[in-house]
Design a protein around this motif. Structure first.
Motif, PDB file in Angstrom:
ATOM      1  N   LYS A   1       0.876  -0.614  -0.159  1.00  0.00           N
ATOM      2  CA  LYS A   1       0.106  -0.119   0.139  1.00  0.00           C
ATOM      3  C   LYS A   1       0.866   0.984  -0.179  1.00  0.00           C
ATOM      4  O   LYS A   1       1.945   1.114   0.430  1.00  0.00           O
ATOM      5  CB  LYS A   1      -1.028  -0.581   1.282  1.00  0.00           C
ATOM      6  CG  LYS A   1      -1.748  -0.959   1.327  1.00  0.00           C
ATOM      7  CD  LYS A   1      -2.783  -0.800   0.329  1.00  0.00           C
ATOM      8  CE  LYS A   1      -3.588  -2.607   0.147  1.00  0.00           C
ATOM      9  NZ  LYS A   1      -2.730  -3.546  -0.315  1.00  0.00           N
TER      10      LYS A   1
ATOM     11  N   LYS B   1      -4.794  15.414 -13.786  1.00  0.00           N
ATOM     12  CA  LYS B   1      -4.685  15.896 -14.669  1.00  0.00           C
ATOM     13  C   LYS B   1      -5.347  17.110 -15.505  1.00  0.00           C
ATOM     14  O   LYS B   1      -5.702  17.649 -14.397  1.00  0.00           O
ATOM     15  CB  LYS B   1      -6.297  15.146 -15.739  1.00  0.00           C
ATOM     16  CG  LYS B   1      -5.873  13.438 -16.183  1.00  0.00           C
ATOM     17  CD  LYS B   1      -7.562  12.608 -16.590  1.00  0.00           C
ATOM     18  CE  LYS B   1      -7.650  11.155 -16.414  1.00  0.00           C
ATOM     19  NZ  LYS B   1      -8.525  10.572 -16.556  1.00  0.00           N
TER      20      LYS B   1
ATOM     21  N   GLU C   1      -4.956  16.014  -7.307  1.00  0.00           N
ATOM     22  CA  GLU C   1      -6.184  15.374  -7.138  1.00  0.00           C
ATOM     23  C   GLU C   1      -5.932  14.673  -5.385  1.00  0.00           C
ATOM     24  O   GLU C   1      -5.153  14.947  -4.914  1.00  0.00           O
ATOM     25  CB  GLU C   1      -6.722  14.080  -7.583  1.00  0.00           C
ATOM     26  CG  GLU C   1      -5.831  13.513  -8.250  1.00  0.00           C
ATOM     27  CD  GLU C   1      -6.679  12.456  -9.261  1.00  0.00           C
ATOM     28  OE1 GLU C   1      -7.652  12.330  -9.614  1.00  0.00           O
ATOM     29  OE2 GLU C   1      -5.547  10.991  -9.704  1.00  0.00           O
TER      30      GLU C   1
ATOM     31  N   ARG D   1      -6.589   8.533  -0.550  1.00  0.00           N
ATOM     32  CA  ARG D   1      -6.189   8.096   0.581  1.00  0.00           C
ATOM     33  C   ARG D   1      -5.220   7.370   0.327  1.00  0.00           C
ATOM     34  O   ARG D   1      -5.145   5.962  -0.988  1.00  0.00           O
ATOM     35  CB  ARG D   1      -7.601   7.803   0.727  1.00  0.00           C
ATOM     36  CG  ARG D   1      -8.661   8.552   1.721  1.00  0.00           C
ATOM     37  CD  ARG D   1      -9.699   8.004   1.831  1.00  0.00           C
ATOM     38  NE  ARG D   1     -10.478   7.990   0.085  1.00  0.00           N
ATOM     39  CZ  ARG D   1     -11.418   7.905   0.460  1.00  0.00           C
ATOM     40  NH1 ARG D   1     -12.331   7.086   0.798  1.00  0.00           N
ATOM     41  NH2 ARG D   1     -11.981   7.712  -1.040  1.00  0.00           N
TER      42      ARG D   1
ATOM     43  N   CYS E   1      -3.622   4.778   2.169  1.00  0.00           N
ATOM     44  CA  CYS E   1      -4.299   3.826   2.844  1.00  0.00           C
ATOM     45  C   CYS E   1      -5.085   2.559   2.570  1.00  0.00           C
ATOM     46  O   CYS E   1      -5.049   1.089   2.680  1.00  0.00           O
ATOM     47  CB  CYS E   1      -5.018   3.227   4.155  1.00  0.00           C
ATOM     48  SG  CYS E   1      -6.526   3.788   4.166  1.00  0.00           S
ATOM     49  N   ILE E   2      -5.909   2.409   0.726  1.00  0.00           N
ATOM     50  CA  ILE E   2      -6.784   2.164   0.549  1.00  0.00           C
ATOM     51  C   ILE E   2      -6.141   1.830  -0.815  1.00  0.00           C
ATOM     52  O   ILE E   2      -6.328   1.273  -2.052  1.00  0.00           O
ATOM     53  CB  ILE E   2      -7.893   2.187   0.505  1.00  0.00           C
ATOM     54  CG1 ILE E   2      -7.636   3.917   0.330  1.00  0.00           C
ATOM     55  CG2 ILE E   2      -8.437   1.834   2.149  1.00  0.00           C
ATOM     56  CD1 ILE E   2      -9.576   3.937  -0.062  1.00  0.00           C
ATOM     57  N   SER E   3      -5.411   2.770  -1.306  1.00  0.00           N
ATOM     58  CA  SER E   3      -4.584   2.551  -2.323  1.00  0.00           C
ATOM     59  C   SER E   3      -2.929   1.619  -2.636  1.00  0.00           C
ATOM     60  O   SER E   3      -2.138   2.425  -1.742  1.00  0.00           O
ATOM     61  CB  SER E   3      -4.433   3.911  -2.615  1.00  0.00           C
ATOM     62  OG  SER E   3      -5.390   4.116  -2.609  1.00  0.00           O
ATOM     63  N   GLY E   4      -3.334   1.277  -3.532  1.00  0.00           N
ATOM     64  CA  GLY E   4      -1.530   0.299  -3.703  1.00  0.00           C
ATOM     65  C   GLY E   4      -0.518   1.414  -4.491  1.00  0.00           C
ATOM     66  O   GLY E   4      -0.900   2.020  -5.000  1.00  0.00           O
TER      67      GLY E   4
ATOM     68  N   GLU F   1       0.470   0.645  -7.360  1.00  0.00           N
ATOM     69  CA  GLU F   1       0.672   1.132  -8.688  1.00  0.00           C
ATOM     70  C   GLU F   1      -0.262   1.814  -9.028  1.00  0.00           C
ATOM     71  O   GLU F   1      -0.237   2.668 -10.103  1.00  0.00           O
ATOM     72  CB  GLU F   1      -0.326  -0.085  -8.873  1.00  0.00           C
ATOM     73  CG  GLU F   1       0.341  -1.658  -9.060  1.00  0.00           C
ATOM     74  CD  GLU F   1       0.163  -2.217  -7.761  1.00  0.00           C
ATOM     75  OE1 GLU F   1      -0.310  -1.827  -6.434  1.00  0.00           O
ATOM     76  OE2 GLU F   1       0.541  -3.083  -7.416  1.00  0.00           O
ATOM     77  N   ARG F   2      -1.054   2.578  -8.129  1.00  0.00           N
ATOM     78  CA  ARG F   2      -1.944   3.376  -8.476  1.00  0.00           C
ATOM     79  C   ARG F   2      -0.692   5.077  -8.713  1.00  0.00           C
ATOM     80  O   ARG F   2      -1.162   5.618  -9.059  1.00  0.00           O
ATOM     81  CB  ARG F   2      -3.087   3.681  -7.526  1.00  0.00           C
ATOM     82  CG  ARG F   2      -4.139   4.634  -7.685  1.00  0.00           C
ATOM     83  CD  ARG F   2      -4.256   5.350  -7.178  1.00  0.00           C
ATOM     84  NE  ARG F   2      -5.827   5.539  -6.624  1.00  0.00           N
ATOM     85  CZ  ARG F   2      -6.630   6.054  -5.862  1.00  0.00           C
ATOM     86  NH1 ARG F   2      -7.316   4.883  -5.635  1.00  0.00           N
ATOM     87  NH2 ARG F   2      -7.648   7.126  -6.069  1.00  0.00           N
TER      88      ARG F   2
ATOM     89  N   LYS G   1       3.694   9.506 -11.388  1.00  0.00           N
ATOM     90  CA  LYS G   1       2.564  10.202 -10.757  1.00  0.00           C
ATOM     91  C   LYS G   1       3.714  11.378 -10.059  1.00  0.00           C
ATOM     92  O   LYS G   1       4.736  10.724  -9.199  1.00  0.00           O
ATOM     93  CB  LYS G   1       1.561   9.708 -10.203  1.00  0.00           C
ATOM     94  CG  LYS G   1       0.565   8.611 -10.732  1.00  0.00           C
ATOM     95  CD  LYS G   1      -0.929   9.768 -11.144  1.00  0.00           C
ATOM     96  CE  LYS G   1      -1.416   9.395 -12.374  1.00  0.00           C
ATOM     97  NZ  LYS G   1      -2.157   7.842 -11.879  1.00  0.00           N
TER      98      LYS G   1
ATOM     99  N   MET H   1      -4.709  -3.618  -8.642  1.00  0.00           N
ATOM    100  CA  MET H   1      -3.968  -3.379  -7.452  1.00  0.00           C
ATOM    101  C   MET H   1      -4.250  -2.160  -6.932  1.00  0.00           C
ATOM    102  O   MET H   1      -3.593  -2.070  -5.568  1.00  0.00           O
ATOM    103  CB  MET H   1      -2.525  -4.335  -7.518  1.00  0.00           C
ATOM    104  CG  MET H   1      -2.275  -5.860  -7.995  1.00  0.00           C
ATOM    105  SD  MET H   1      -2.707  -6.538  -6.445  1.00  0.00           S
ATOM    106  CE  MET H   1      -3.039  -7.607  -6.714  1.00  0.00           C
ATOM    107  N   GLY H   2      -3.880  -1.142  -7.738  1.00  0.00           N
ATOM    108  CA  GLY H   2      -3.648   0.407  -7.104  1.00  0.00           C
ATOM    109  C   GLY H   2      -5.140   0.669  -6.224  1.00  0.00           C
ATOM    110  O   GLY H   2      -4.978   1.432  -5.905  1.00  0.00           O
TER     111      GLY H   2
END
Ligand code: FES
Ligand code: FES
Lengths: 177, 418
Positions: A24, A57, A62, A65, A67-70, A72-73, A77, B314-315
């Motif tokens: 995470k 974008k 933006e 959160r 804690c709930i995002s891996g 990868e997200r 960025k 996953m993200g």
């Protein structure tokens, strides 16, 4: 299975670094980058303490959160955490706080401070949004409510936070008309 | 003399006895009547719960049954009405006949009701049940709240038009049990089709907005979500068991996922109150099967890390739904065998990703957190990849959803919502 990830955090290029699967973002910040200012509260996306800013974008920031995002997200960025706001000298010492940080200090907004990084990031993103699209002064309270209402302060310091943000927005040129 | 006095004495004694027994008998009769009435009201309350009257007749944050909840229809907004026992603003002045006509024919003392009130389903209510409902409504707490005028444009605002609609689409017939089926199945059919009025959402409508009998329970899009296909064929294909449905209807979730959208109030206010026996009747009817059904293992086909949707999952999703889709209690449902993914139509899967889900609370130990909306995070290609990924990873569906399909859903949804 591991993967390689890279991103920009507080203007610093990070990686490519090998991370385990399922990591995470909050763990990445804490364990890999030693950026512990982002706080882990509920771990389930509810309290918004772990919010960071991501350049979205069209240059519109933006909030996300962590804690709930891996991780990868956040690949490739630009990310800003609470550590990335104040100005520092070449020694890394803080020389100047941002107006948002000052506003919260002046209003004694936080108590234990657990929720503070989330509030700072959300408010900063809000200020940037308003600079691009100002609102009527009469609507400021509602705009603040919309932006901050999901942030939970366990010490219940909402009034001082909201008051601080309101004063700041109304006293910053170009955010309202 | 003696005889007379004796007889007088015995007469007065007999008279006393008669008066006494009359009083006792009268008292029993009154007590019995009160008990009958209380029983009738309780029965009516149960029926009103199964009919889910509260969901439509309670404004957001307002008082139960006082009306005023807006309904967007293709013709404009209609507001539900005050159905408390208040004599001025509610239905307290209704005679039983008035009530019967409103429930069965959609005609209230003030004129025709809009078919948003499901009299097209309720008309099959038995007289006994209608009486119980009447007894209950006449005993609800009166709340004085004026009804709101509907915002329906010309020519639909002319209620005379409803007369014509009723002539074409509505007849007041009686519920006829299917003799080839069991009593339980027939009870289920009555609960589901009549009181539960499930067809009003789950049956597609024809060109003049009447339920299409040839497509009973085949599912249809309602604004943001699609009411699922709930035919026995589809439910059995997805391996719903009686227990799964019971869990879904009482707790709002089952091993096959949670309810959302319009089904949340149905579970919360209505189906969670079904008696054990009625629940079995409902599930027997829906599955068209009385026997127990074996729960087959839920699919988790392993991760395909090369698939384009993997990183997105996953993200964005694994934080709540788990790395392997195992879900998290009181946060997010598991994905293995998830009914929203395991459907031919991807409408709901796409819609949920675009619009998110509001948080849901069922009881003191069960709730689910809100799911964020990703409409402005994912483009159509990312969405398509993600939906395909989730379907192939946790169901037997194929990764055959094209980007044009997802684009279609997004565009049409925008039009229907805004
Ligand atoms: S810790 Fe992330 S939202 Fe609470
Ligand atoms: S200051 Fe303690 S949680 Fe907000």
């Amino acid at each position: 299975m591991s993967q390689h990830i890279q991103m920009t955090v507080n203007d610093q290029q990070v990686g490519p670094v090998e991370v385990p699967e399922g990591l995470k973002m909050i763990e990445f910040l804490h364990e890999y980058l030693n950026l512990t200012g982002t706080k882990f509260g509920c771990g389930a996306g509810v309290c918004h303490a772990c919010t960071v800013i991501v350049e979205g974008k069209n240059g519109v920031s933006e909030v996300v959160r962590t804690c709930i995002s891996g991780v990868e997200r956040f690949a490739d960025k630009k990310v800003r955490t609470v550590e990335g706001h104040a100005k520092r000298n070449s020694e890394g010492e803080i020389t100047e706080l941002t107006p948002v940080q000052m506003a919260f200090l002046e209003h004694f907004s936080f108590q234990c401070g657990w929720c503070t990084s989330g509030f700072i990031n959300e408010t900063t993103a809000l200020m940037e949004r308003l600079a691009k699209a100002p609102v009527a002064a009469a609507d400021v309270e509602q705009v603040i409510e919309e932006a901050l209402k999901e942030h939970i302060c366990r010490c219940t310091g909402y009034v001082k936070y909201y008051q601080g943000v309101k004063d700041l927005i109304l006293n910053t040129k170009g955010l309202t008309y | 003399m003696k005889a007379t006095s004796l007889s007088r004495h015995s007469f007065s004694r007999r008279l006393k006895g008669a008066v006494l027994s009359l009083a006792v008998f009268g008292g029993t009769a009154v007590a019995q009547a009160a008990q009958d009435q209380a029983g009738l009201i309780a029965q009516g309350k149960y029926l009103a719960e199964i009919g889910d009257c509260v969901a439509c007749h309670t404004p957001q944050g307002g008082r139960e049954l006082s009306g005023g909840l807006p309904f967007e229809t293709p013709f404009g907004i209609v507001y539900s009405t005050n159905i408390t026992s208040d004599k001025e603003t509610g239905i307290g002045h209704y005679s039983y006949q008035d009530f019967y006509r409103a429930m069965h024919e959609g005609i209230s003392p003030n004129g025709n009701l809009y078919p948003a009130m499901p009299y097209t389903s309720y008309h099959l209510l038995t007289d006994a049940d209608t009486r119980a409902l009447y007894a209950y409504f006449m005993n609800t707490k009166p709340i004085s709240q004026e009804n709101k005028d509907s915002e329906i444009g010309f020519p639909f605002n002319i209620r005379m038009g409803l007369k014509a609609w009723n002539l074409m689409n509505h007849e007041d017939s009686v519920f006829t049990p299917d003799p080839a089926k069991s009593d339980s199945w027939n009870r289920g059919s009555y609960l589901v089709n009549v009181l539960g009025h499930c067809g009003e959402c789950h049956t597609p409508r024809n060109a003049i907005f009447a339920m299409d009998p040839t497509a009973h329970f085949q599912g249809t899009v309602l604004d943001t979500f699609e009411a699922s296909n709930i035919t026995p064929e589809e439910l059995n294909r997805q391996n719903w068991t009686h227990e799964d449905l019971k869990q879904l209807f009482t707790k709002g979730y089952s091993r096959k996922g949670t309810v959302f959208g319009g089904m949340y109030p149905v579970v919360y206010h209505s189906y969670s109150h079904l008696t054990e026996q009625d629940m079995r009747a409902v599930t027997s009817y829906l599955l068209d099967n009385e026997a127990d059904i074996e729960a087959l293992p839920l699919a988790f086909n392993g991760h395909d890390k090369a698939a384009p949707g993997y990183n997105t999952y996953m993200g964005y999703c694994a934080g709540c739904h788990g790395q392997d889709g195992e879900g998290r209690p009181n946060v997010a449902p598991a994905l293995a065998g998830n009914a929203t993914l395991d459907r031919t139509s991807v409408y709901n899967a796409v819609s949920l990703l675009l619009n998110g889900i509001v948080s849901q609370h069922y009881n003191s130990t069960t709730s689910f957190y809100a799911m964020p909306a990703y409409a402005d995070k994912f483009d159509d290609q990312q969405l398509t990849d993600l939906v395909n990924y989730m379907r192939t990873t946790w169901t037997a569906q194929k990764a055959d959803i094209g980007v044009s399909k997802v684009k279609d859903i997004r565009t049409n949804m925008k039009q229907s919502v805004h």
